[in-house]
Design a protein around this motif. Structure first.
Motif, PDB file in Angstrom:
ATOM      1  N   ASP A 203       0.814  -1.229   0.000  1.00  0.00           N
ATOM      2  CA  ASP A 203       0.000   0.000   0.000  1.00  0.00           C
ATOM      3  C   ASP A 203       0.841   1.270   0.000  1.00  0.00           C
ATOM      4  OD1 ASP A 203      -2.104  -1.776   0.247  1.00  0.00           O
ATOM      5  OD2 ASP A 203      -3.196  -0.493   1.651  1.00  0.00           O
ATOM      6  N   ALA A 204       2.125   1.164   0.336  1.00  0.00           N
ATOM      7  CA  ALA A 204       2.967   2.355   0.430  1.00  0.00           C
ATOM      8  C   ALA A 204       3.097   3.075  -0.902  1.00  0.00           C
ATOM      9  CB  ALA A 204       4.353   1.975   0.953  1.00  0.00           C
ATOM     10  N   GLY A 205       2.900   2.375  -2.011  1.00  0.00           N
ATOM     11  CA  GLY A 205       3.022   3.009  -3.309  1.00  0.00           C
ATOM     12  C   GLY A 205       1.719   3.430  -3.943  1.00  0.00           C
ATOM     13  N   TYR A 206       0.611   3.353  -3.204  1.00  0.00           N
ATOM     14  CA  TYR A 206      -0.700   3.586  -3.810  1.00  0.00           C
ATOM     15  C   TYR A 206      -1.125   5.056  -3.848  1.00  0.00           C
ATOM     16  CZ  TYR A 206      -1.740  -1.444  -3.778  1.00  0.00           C
ATOM     17  OH  TYR A 206      -1.744  -2.793  -4.020  1.00  0.00           O
ATOM     18  N   ALA A 207      -0.574   5.889  -2.974  1.00  0.00           N
ATOM     19  CA  ALA A 207      -1.077   7.255  -2.816  1.00  0.00           C
ATOM     20  C   ALA A 207      -1.092   8.055  -4.125  1.00  0.00           C
ATOM     21  CB  ALA A 207      -0.279   7.989  -1.743  1.00  0.00           C
ATOM     22  N   PRO A 208      -0.012   8.079  -4.924  1.00  0.00           N
ATOM     23  CA  PRO A 208      -0.052   8.899  -6.149  1.00  0.00           C
ATOM     24  C   PRO A 208      -1.163   8.480  -7.115  1.00  0.00           C
ATOM     25  CG  PRO A 208       2.193   8.245  -5.632  1.00  0.00           C
ATOM     26  CD  PRO A 208       1.302   7.458  -4.736  1.00  0.00           C
ATOM     27  N   TYR A 209      -1.384   7.189  -7.216  1.00  0.00           N
ATOM     28  CA  TYR A 209      -2.439   6.713  -8.112  1.00  0.00           C
ATOM     29  C   TYR A 209      -3.825   7.092  -7.574  1.00  0.00           C
ATOM     30  CZ  TYR A 209       1.329   3.812  -9.991  1.00  0.00           C
ATOM     31  OH  TYR A 209       2.503   3.367 -10.545  1.00  0.00           O
ATOM     32  N   GLN A 210      -4.010   6.918  -6.256  1.00  0.00           N
ATOM     33  CA  GLN A 210      -5.302   7.252  -5.681  1.00  0.00           C
ATOM     34  C   GLN A 210      -5.580   8.746  -5.807  1.00  0.00           C
ATOM     35  OE1 GLN A 210      -7.718   4.979  -4.347  1.00  0.00           O
ATOM     36  NE2 GLN A 210      -8.870   6.861  -4.741  1.00  0.00           N
ATOM     37  N   GLN A 211      -4.549   9.576  -5.653  1.00  0.00           N
ATOM     38  CA  GLN A 211      -4.745  11.022  -5.802  1.00  0.00           C
ATOM     39  C   GLN A 211      -5.167  11.378  -7.231  1.00  0.00           C
ATOM     40  OE1 GLN A 211      -0.963  12.473  -4.406  1.00  0.00           O
ATOM     41  NE2 GLN A 211      -1.356  11.748  -2.296  1.00  0.00           N
ATOM     42  N   ARG A 212      -4.604  10.682  -8.223  1.00  0.00           N
ATOM     43  CA  ARG A 212      -5.054  10.882  -9.604  1.00  0.00           C
ATOM     44  C   ARG A 212      -6.508  10.480  -9.762  1.00  0.00           C
ATOM     45  NH1 ARG A 212      -1.055   7.403 -12.969  1.00  0.00           N
ATOM     46  NH2 ARG A 212      -2.797   7.562 -14.476  1.00  0.00           N
ATOM     47  N   MET A 213      -6.860   9.361  -9.134  1.00  0.00           N
ATOM     48  CA  MET A 213      -8.240   8.894  -9.220  1.00  0.00           C
ATOM     49  C   MET A 213      -9.184   9.878  -8.543  1.00  0.00           C
ATOM     50  SD  MET A 213      -9.966   6.233 -10.437  1.00  0.00           S
ATOM     51  CE  MET A 213     -11.146   7.424 -11.059  1.00  0.00           C
ATOM     52  N   ASP A 214      -8.759  10.387  -7.403  1.00  0.00           N
ATOM     53  CA  ASP A 214      -9.598  11.344  -6.684  1.00  0.00           C
ATOM     54  C   ASP A 214      -9.883  12.584  -7.542  1.00  0.00           C
ATOM     55  OD1 ASP A 214      -9.543   9.611  -4.562  1.00  0.00           O
ATOM     56  OD2 ASP A 214      -8.082  10.758  -3.378  1.00  0.00           O
ATOM     57  N   GLN A 215      -8.882  13.041  -8.275  1.00  0.00           N
ATOM     58  CA  GLN A 215      -9.103  14.204  -9.114  1.00  0.00           C
ATOM     59  C   GLN A 215     -10.079  13.896 -10.246  1.00  0.00           C
ATOM     60  OE1 GLN A 215      -7.943  17.402  -8.493  1.00  0.00           O
ATOM     61  NE2 GLN A 215      -9.529  17.786 -10.061  1.00  0.00           N
ATOM     62  N   ARG A 216      -9.995  12.701 -10.789  1.00  0.00           N
ATOM     63  CA  ARG A 216     -10.944  12.333 -11.844  1.00  0.00           C
ATOM     64  C   ARG A 216     -12.368  12.292 -11.288  1.00  0.00           C
ATOM     65  NH1 ARG A 216      -8.121  10.572 -16.497  1.00  0.00           N
ATOM     66  NH2 ARG A 216     -10.149  10.889 -17.493  1.00  0.00           N
ATOM     67  N   LEU A 217     -12.505  11.881 -10.036  1.00  0.00           N
ATOM     68  CA  LEU A 217     -13.829  11.854  -9.402  1.00  0.00           C
ATOM     69  C   LEU A 217     -14.368  13.279  -9.231  1.00  0.00           C
ATOM     70  CD1 LEU A 217     -13.000   9.108  -6.777  1.00  0.00           C
ATOM     71  CD2 LEU A 217     -14.789   8.898  -8.497  1.00  0.00           C
ATOM     72  N   ARG A 218     -13.516  14.186  -8.781  1.00  0.00           N
ATOM     73  CA  ARG A 218     -13.961  15.575  -8.639  1.00  0.00           C
ATOM     74  C   ARG A 218     -14.388  16.136  -9.993  1.00  0.00           C
ATOM     75  NH1 ARG A 218      -9.017  15.677  -5.729  1.00  0.00           N
ATOM     76  NH2 ARG A 218      -9.351  15.580  -3.469  1.00  0.00           N
ATOM     77  N   ASP A 219     -13.576  15.858 -11.003  1.00  0.00           N
ATOM     78  CA  ASP A 219     -13.893  16.360 -12.339  1.00  0.00           C
ATOM     79  C   ASP A 219     -15.217  15.810 -12.854  1.00  0.00           C
ATOM     80  OD1 ASP A 219     -11.478  17.664 -12.221  1.00  0.00           O
ATOM     81  OD2 ASP A 219     -10.412  16.224 -13.498  1.00  0.00           O
TER      82      ASP A 219
END
Length: 618
Positions: free
Chosen positions: A564-580
């Motif tokens: 899980d230590a490497g997941y944050a950058p990908y999840q942050q990209r996903m979060d932005q797509r959700l906001r959009d």
């Protein structure tokens, strides 16, 4: 009221006892595929077809094969049947095969199954035995009776690469390893083990009655025999065949010989050693199946197939007064058939009521177990209806004995606690077991291009993409499993009350399910979503295929250690797509970070309340 086809009552004096806690309420079968289970099979005759097939590599004469077709078999229908291949098929009458099948089919104690009984040729000792598939030759053993297994490689190749494809091409068989079994007795059992071990992509179950596991490379003295038994040497020098399951049956009175003087007769000793491993007086250890990771508690005396070890990879039956003969094998046969083909799986060690279904068939993917957890008071009001949460990796959800790490998610305890506290709606949870093709079934197909896919795990090479079958897995879920659950249980079948959840690759397939079937699934829980696979290709694809925020709720989380230590950058990209896309965090979308949490069942168990409250909370 329990349906007739779900009956698992004993069919003989030694049959496994019925577990009162394993009560089912199924009234309808899986559309087209389980429908045959609801038919009045007692009124339908079985059919036996006899074939004579060429096998020039090991038999100048043709091999006789008898095909036992189940009652109601329809060559032009849509049903796909499991297939049992049987060595020593000429013994079918002596072991009462037709009678056992007729009784079990009539009582609906087993799923309808095709049996392919292979008649043995005159050179039985030469044909049955072990082989080295990689080297392309038989493993010949010299015994006091003569050489054993001289043509075992040719026979095993013929069964796996000629007979099995012929049956699949000409009968309504389910062409997956999980739906194929190979059974034998004595030398035929030794060869059945060989077929399963050497061809795990063909056979998913192996049945061995009174197996001839005493055969060794060196007959010089007791320790030489013990350390050079060929079947155990094959296990000791190999890796596990994932997905392969074993059924051992040995009679208590098979033999009076006790070569090592430990008070246990040789047939029992040999079976125990193949399962649990063998350590000689000099401290040398030969690995057994348990050493390779197969589930099954070490044997102390006997292990009875009627216990909950039938949920494990290895089942063991000790037959009282059983001798090395056809009469004993006839008594063993109903046990094996119910172990391999019973519609219901043994009970779980779980809080509350769980209906467990074994090898639920599919026209799209391999059969698998399905566990259905029902909320407290489910039977109190037949007019009440419940939302349904579908969860992947079902063996990890309810029972620690079945979980990969020995820690389950505790979904049963969490749901019971949250319902009692009024924190979530009462709901049904459907746990869908994974298979050895977990990656192929859980990796979303549409985002993928190219021949290989970066795994996203350090040290794991790129994964081939040709065999990705997630679209087929979702067809099983949407077109087969969900309609059966809705017809069988008191569900609310609409989108808003149909949810899906998983972790890691299970998170990816859950999101893919909602994107591909937005009218079916209204909520998704994706824990520790394995975004790095394919270097984040699912993030970009999903961003263009998100379900409507006006009708859907999406939950994401991850930890900060191990994978899980490497997941944050990908999840942050996903979060932005959700906001959009118009999702509002805290309303129809949640993205959580759990500091210090690892990528395992213990971590998901520790926070399971959070996604359950988000998806099922009032």
């Amino acid at each position: 009221m329990e349906p007739a086809w779900a009956n698992d009552r004993p069919i003989a004096a030694e049959a496994a006892p019925t577990k009162s806690s394993r009560r089912a309420i199924c009234k309808f079968a899986l559309p087209t595929l389980l429908a045959v289970l609801a038919l009045p099979l007692a009124a339908q005759p079985a059919t036996i077809e006899t074939l004579h097939l060429d096998a020039p590599a090991f038999a100048p004469e043709q091999v006789e094969v008898a095909i036992h077709l189940p009652p109601g078999y329809d060559a032009s229908g849509a049903n796909a049947y499991p297939v049992l291949y049987l060595n020593d098929g000429q013994d079918a009458e002596a072991v009462e095969l037709a009678d056992a099948l007729a009784q079990l089919h009539a009582s609906h104690s087993i799923q309808p199954v095709i049996v392919v009984a292979i008649h043995m040729l005159p050179d039985r000792m030469g044909t049955y035995g072990l082989s080295d598939r990689g080297a392309g030759h038989a493993i010949v053993a010299q015994t006091k009776y003569g050489p054993v297994g001289a043509r075992a490689h040719d026979y095993s190749e013929w069964v796996a690469h000629t007979l099995v494809p012929y049956i699949d091409a000409n009968y309504r068989s389910n062409p997956t390893p999980a739906a194929r079994a190979i059974l034998g007795w004595s030398l035929g059992a030794l060869n059945a083990f060989n077929l399963g071990w050497q061809y795990p992509e063909v056979f998913g179950r192996v049945g061995m009655f009174s197996p001839s596991l005493w055969i060794s490379a060196d007959r010089g003295d007791v320790e030489s025999i013990q350390h050079t038994r060929l079947a155990q040497a094959m296990v000791d020098s190999s890796e596990a065949r994932h997905g392969l399951r074993f059924f051992f049956a040995v009679g208590a009175d098979e033999d009076s010989d006790d070569r090592d003087g430990d008070g246990i007769n040789d047939p029992v000793d040999d079976a125990h050693d193949l399962i649990d491993g063998y350590t000689g007086p000099d401290g040398r250890h030969l690995r057994g199946l348990v050493d390779l990771g197969y589930r099954g508690a070490p044997i102390a005396g006997t292990r009875d197939v009627s216990s909950d070890t039938t949920r494990a990879d290895i089942a063991y039956l000790s037959l009282p007064d059983g001798e090395h003969n056809q009469a004993a094998w006839a008594r063993m046969l109903p046990h094996f058939l119910q172990w391999a083909y019973a519609p219901r799986a043994p009970a779980l060690d779980a809080t509350g009521r769980v209906d467990s279904w074994q090898d639920v068939p599919s026209a799209h993917v391999a059969p698998r177990n399905v566990d259905v957890w029902l909320p407290p008071g489910y039977d109190d009001d037949p007019a009440r209806r419940y939302p349904v949460l579908y969860m992947h990796d079902g063996q990890n959800l309810f029972d620690p004995a079945l979980s990969y790490t020995g820690v389950d998610w505790g979904v049963d305890e969490a749901m019971t606690r949250l319902i009692t506290d009024g924190a979530v709606r009462e709901a049904i949870v459907v746990g869908i077991w994974n298979t050895p093709r977990r990656f192929q079934e859980y990796m979303p197909r549409k985002p993928v291009s190219g021949d290989t896919l970066p795994s996203g795990v350090d040290g794991v090479p790129p994964l081939p993409t040709a065999d990705i079958v997630s679209d087929a897995y979702l067809r099983f879920l949407v077109d087969e499993l969900k309609p059966w659950i809705d017809a069988t249980y008191l569900t609310r079948p609409e989108r808003d009350d149909t949810l899906v959840m998983g972790s890691s690759m299970g998170g990816l397939i859950s999101l893919y399910a909602a994107a591909e079937y937005p009218d079916v699934f209204g909520g998704v829980g994706a824990l520790s979503t394995h975004w790095p696979v394919g270097e984040g290709i699912v993030v970009d694809w999903l961003g263009e295929h998100l379900p409507d925020p006006a009708t859907h709720r999406l939950y994401f989380d991850h930890g900060t250690t191990t994978l899980d230590a490497g997941y944050a950058p990908y999840q942050q990209r996903m979060d932005q797509r959700l906001r959009d896309a118009g999702y509002v965090e805290g309303d129809n979308w949640s993205s959580r970070v759990f500091e210090g949490a690892a990528h395992n069942e213990a971590a998901w168990r520790a926070r399971i309340d959070v996604p359950l409250r988000f998806l099922l909370g009032d």
